[in-house]
Write a protein that holds these residues in place. Structure first.
Motif, PDB file in Angstrom:
ATOM      1  N   SER A 289      55.579  20.346  58.057  1.00  0.00           N
ATOM      2  CA  SER A 289      55.853  21.629  56.697  1.00  0.00           C
ATOM      3  C   SER A 289      55.946  21.149  55.391  1.00  0.00           C
ATOM      4  O   SER A 289      55.420  21.752  54.411  1.00  0.00           O
ATOM      5  CB  SER A 289      56.398  22.460  57.631  1.00  0.00           C
TER       6      SER A 289
ATOM      7  N   ASN B 290      53.568  21.255  52.405  1.00  0.00           N
ATOM      8  CA  ASN B 290      53.673  22.015  51.208  1.00  0.00           C
ATOM      9  C   ASN B 290      53.564  21.002  50.086  1.00  0.00           C
ATOM     10  O   ASN B 290      53.272  21.804  48.930  1.00  0.00           O
ATOM     11  CB  ASN B 290      55.182  22.619  51.069  1.00  0.00           C
TER      12      ASN B 290
ATOM     13  N   ILE C 186      49.907  20.951  49.110  1.00  0.00           N
ATOM     14  CA  ILE C 186      49.347  22.048  48.431  1.00  0.00           C
ATOM     15  C   ILE C 186      49.791  22.081  47.031  1.00  0.00           C
ATOM     16  O   ILE C 186      49.189  22.680  46.064  1.00  0.00           O
ATOM     17  CB  ILE C 186      49.839  23.465  49.253  1.00  0.00           C
ATOM     18  N   GLU C 187      51.160  21.826  46.685  1.00  0.00           N
ATOM     19  CA  GLU C 187      51.518  21.836  45.423  1.00  0.00           C
ATOM     20  C   GLU C 187      50.965  20.863  44.652  1.00  0.00           C
ATOM     21  O   GLU C 187      50.515  20.973  43.376  1.00  0.00           O
ATOM     22  CB  GLU C 187      53.277  21.310  45.393  1.00  0.00           C
TER      23      GLU C 187
ATOM     24  N   LYS D 210      52.148  32.611  56.053  1.00  0.00           N
ATOM     25  CA  LYS D 210      52.386  31.202  55.464  1.00  0.00           C
ATOM     26  C   LYS D 210      51.695  31.081  54.226  1.00  0.00           C
ATOM     27  O   LYS D 210      52.290  30.647  52.969  1.00  0.00           O
ATOM     28  CB  LYS D 210      51.824  30.212  56.490  1.00  0.00           C
ATOM     29  N   TYR D 211      50.322  31.296  54.080  1.00  0.00           N
ATOM     30  CA  TYR D 211      49.705  31.081  52.884  1.00  0.00           C
ATOM     31  C   TYR D 211      49.680  32.278  51.985  1.00  0.00           C
ATOM     32  O   TYR D 211      49.554  32.110  50.870  1.00  0.00           O
ATOM     33  CB  TYR D 211      48.358  30.689  53.312  1.00  0.00           C
TER      34      TYR D 211
ATOM     35  N   ASP E 249      51.937  34.069  51.097  1.00  0.00           N
ATOM     36  CA  ASP E 249      52.940  34.225  50.093  1.00  0.00           C
ATOM     37  C   ASP E 249      53.165  33.009  49.362  1.00  0.00           C
ATOM     38  O   ASP E 249      54.164  32.970  48.476  1.00  0.00           O
ATOM     39  CB  ASP E 249      54.175  34.426  51.088  1.00  0.00           C
ATOM     40  N   PHE E 250      52.345  32.058  49.365  1.00  0.00           N
ATOM     41  CA  PHE E 250      52.349  31.026  48.679  1.00  0.00           C
ATOM     42  C   PHE E 250      51.745  31.132  47.109  1.00  0.00           C
ATOM     43  O   PHE E 250      50.618  31.375  46.993  1.00  0.00           O
ATOM     44  CB  PHE E 250      51.602  29.863  49.223  1.00  0.00           C
TER      45      PHE E 250
ATOM     46  N   VAL F   6      48.093  30.412  45.661  1.00  0.00           N
ATOM     47  CA  VAL F   6      46.980  29.995  46.513  1.00  0.00           C
ATOM     48  C   VAL F   6      46.295  31.329  46.957  1.00  0.00           C
ATOM     49  O   VAL F   6      47.023  32.371  47.097  1.00  0.00           O
ATOM     50  CB  VAL F   6      47.610  29.308  47.800  1.00  0.00           C
TER      51      VAL F   6
END
Length: 537
Positions: free
Chosen positions: A462, A466, A469-470, A494-495, A497-498, A501
């Motif tokens: 994870s 992450n 993605i950042e 998961k995604y 709330d990112f 994204v």
């Protein structure tokens, strides 16, 4: 370049994805076989990529669509097998092959890198260019390009060099051989020119004749007659060659027309309104109704008559050519031996000044060609150094990204491909590709979206996920990723709330059945813009 929407289907089932944004997109689901890979592979296929679809999916039965934006202009693309349609500003252009489409893509949609391949420069194929920013789920190979066949690792490197600003100006092997051959010819010409000077000095009587007024006039008159005959012989030869070529083309046309007696293998053209099977065939020079046997026979008869006329014309040129050749022989027979010698050696009887000028010109050409060879060798050496510097910068960034993501990692990248047979275990392969794609995007300033199918493949932790993605968010460009979540990850949003994204949930799709009837109306409307009407739509 950004992707706005994509889809695929036929008259009975279809799917469209228009939720993609210019930023980071993650297409995810709570299980496999929800259509994520088909959508991403279909997107790339619609833009000209080689098919890399999952086994069991008969992609040849469907049409693949995408809408992209490049340089402020929207382009809608539609592909079925090797046929491509491009729609922009209300105008539709058709291409029968991906090669044709590639040249249009390069000149009109988005410029492509120029690489050296097979001893010549060429536009890089789309399937090779896409490997700069696209990572498929299947057929990955860290030691070579995907689907390695015509394309190899050196082609990928050439593409990187081109995008970095390196211009492969150094001569290839063929050019070097040609220049060396030209130098050898000039050196031989220099020897002949030297012999001309020696001939003039060793034949003083002939030289004396050419300086006497009366003999000089006789010589000049005879020379003009011979030149005139030679000129007519040359012109007649060219005329006869042209007529022969025209006769061959007419014979080829007869062959083409005769072949129309059989059904066309490429399909049948009918009127969409009335169903008429009247077909007009047109080549560069002729148009006629191929469905009318009488018309076809008339055209064939006319062409055969033209061929007979061409034969007679060719014979006339041959007779005239033979006549002029006989005249040339008669002129030579009636010429005194001394004058024949002068005529035969007229090019050799030059003044010292003319010879010196000729020798100077030859020497200058030889020196110039030798300088070109030396410059090419230096350019080749300089370019090789510059290209290696580009690779070193990319590798430095790859290693920096990897260490930043995994400080305890033991990998070290010394090439942008692994050695043959070298494999990565677990998440290492995904980390390698991630570092490579991000480094290429940054160092080469690529104006393409990053597209990765199954971006967290290999049990990626994870924390590393992450980080990825950042990092993608920091690129400031469009990114399209796909991922399959575990149940606990899915329920925790998961995604969704990112921050930053765009999460696109495919969990609602039927397993192994992304195509359905819900999108037929929308897909049909898109096809109508391409002037296509689905048979059962």
């Amino acid at each position: 370049m950004i992707v706005k929407e994509t889809g695929f289907g036929d008259s009975t089932e279809a799917f469209l994805e228009n939720r993609i944004i210019p930023g980071v997109n993650i297409i995810f689901s709570d299980d496999n076989n929800k259509g994520k890979t088909l959508v991403i592979q279909g997107l790339m296929y619609s833009m000209g990529n080689e098919p890399i679809f999952p086994s069991g999916f008969n992609y040849r039965n469907y049409m693949f669509y995408s809408k992209i934006e490049s340089g402020g202009t929207e382009w809608s693309l539609l592909r079925k097998n090797s046929s491509m349609l491009v729609l922009s500003n209300g105008k539709v252009i058709a291409f029968d092959s991906i090669s044709e489409f590639k040249h249009y893509f390069h000149s009109t949609i988005h410029s492509l890198p120029i690489i050296r391949k097979d001893e010549s420069k060429k536009i890089a194929d789309l399937a090779l260019v896409f490997q700069l920013f696209f990572l498929p789920q299947d057929k990955r190979n860290t030691s070579n390009v995907f689907n390695s066949g015509y394309h190899k690792k050196p082609d990928f490197y050439e593409m990187v060099y081109s995008l970095s600003g390196s211009d492969p100006v150094a001569m290839n092997k063929t050019q070097i051989i040609e220049i060396k051959d030209e130098i050898a010819k000039l050196e031989e010409e220099r020897k002949i020119t030297d012999r001309r000077l020696k001939f003039s000095r060793s034949h003083p009587k002939i030289a004396e004749i050419t300086h006497k007024s009366s003999d000089r006039k006789s010589f000049e008159a005879k020379r003009l007659v011979l030149e005139s005959i030679n000129r007519r012989i040359s012109e007649l030869g060219k005329d006869r060659a042209r007529e022969i070529n025209r006769k061959i083309k007419l014979e080829q046309l007869i062959s083409e027309l005769n072949s129309l007696n059989r059904d066309l293998s490429t399909g049948r053209v009918i009127c969409a309104d009335c169903g008429s099977n009247k077909v007009v065939f047109k080549n560069i020079d002729y148009s006629f109704d191929v469905s009318n046997q009488f018309v076809r026979n008339e055209v064939l008869s006319s062409i055969k008559n033209q061929i007979e006329i061409k034969k007679e014309t060719i014979n006339e040129f041959t007779r005239s050519l033979n006549y002029e050749q006989d005249q040339l022989n008669k002129e030579l027979e009636s010429t005194p031996k001394s004058l024949q010698t002068i005529l035969l050696h007229s090019e050799e009887i030059l003044s010292d000044v003319e010879i010196d000028n000729k020798l100077t010109e030859i020497n200058q050409k030889i020196d110039e060609l030798k300088r070109e060879l030396n410059t090419s060798e230096k350019t080749k050496s300089d370019t090789k150094t510059a290209n290696q510097n580009v690779i070193d910068v990319i590798l430095n960034m790859m290693n920096s990204i990897y260490k930043d993501m995994d400080p305890n990692g033991r990998l070290f990248f010394d090439e942008i491909f692994t050695k043959k047979g070298e494999t990565y275990s677990g998440s290492e392969e995904q980390e390698f590709y991630f570092a490579k794609i991000v480094a290429l995007s940054n160092i080469l300033n690529l104006d393409y979206p990053v597209i990765i199918d199954s971006f967290r493949d290999g049990e990626l932790s994870s924390g590393k996920e992450n980080y990825m993605i950042e990092k993608y968010l920091s690129l400031g460009k469009q990114v399209i990723l796909s991922s399959t979540l575990k149940q606990e990850e899915y329920t925790s949003s998961k995604y969704s709330d990112f921050i930053g994204v765009n999460a696109i949930d495919y969990s609602v799709n039927n397993t192994s059945q992304i195509l359905n009837t819900n999108y037929i109306s929308q897909f049909s409307d898109i096809l109508k813009k391409f002037n296509i009407v689905m048979e059962n739509g």
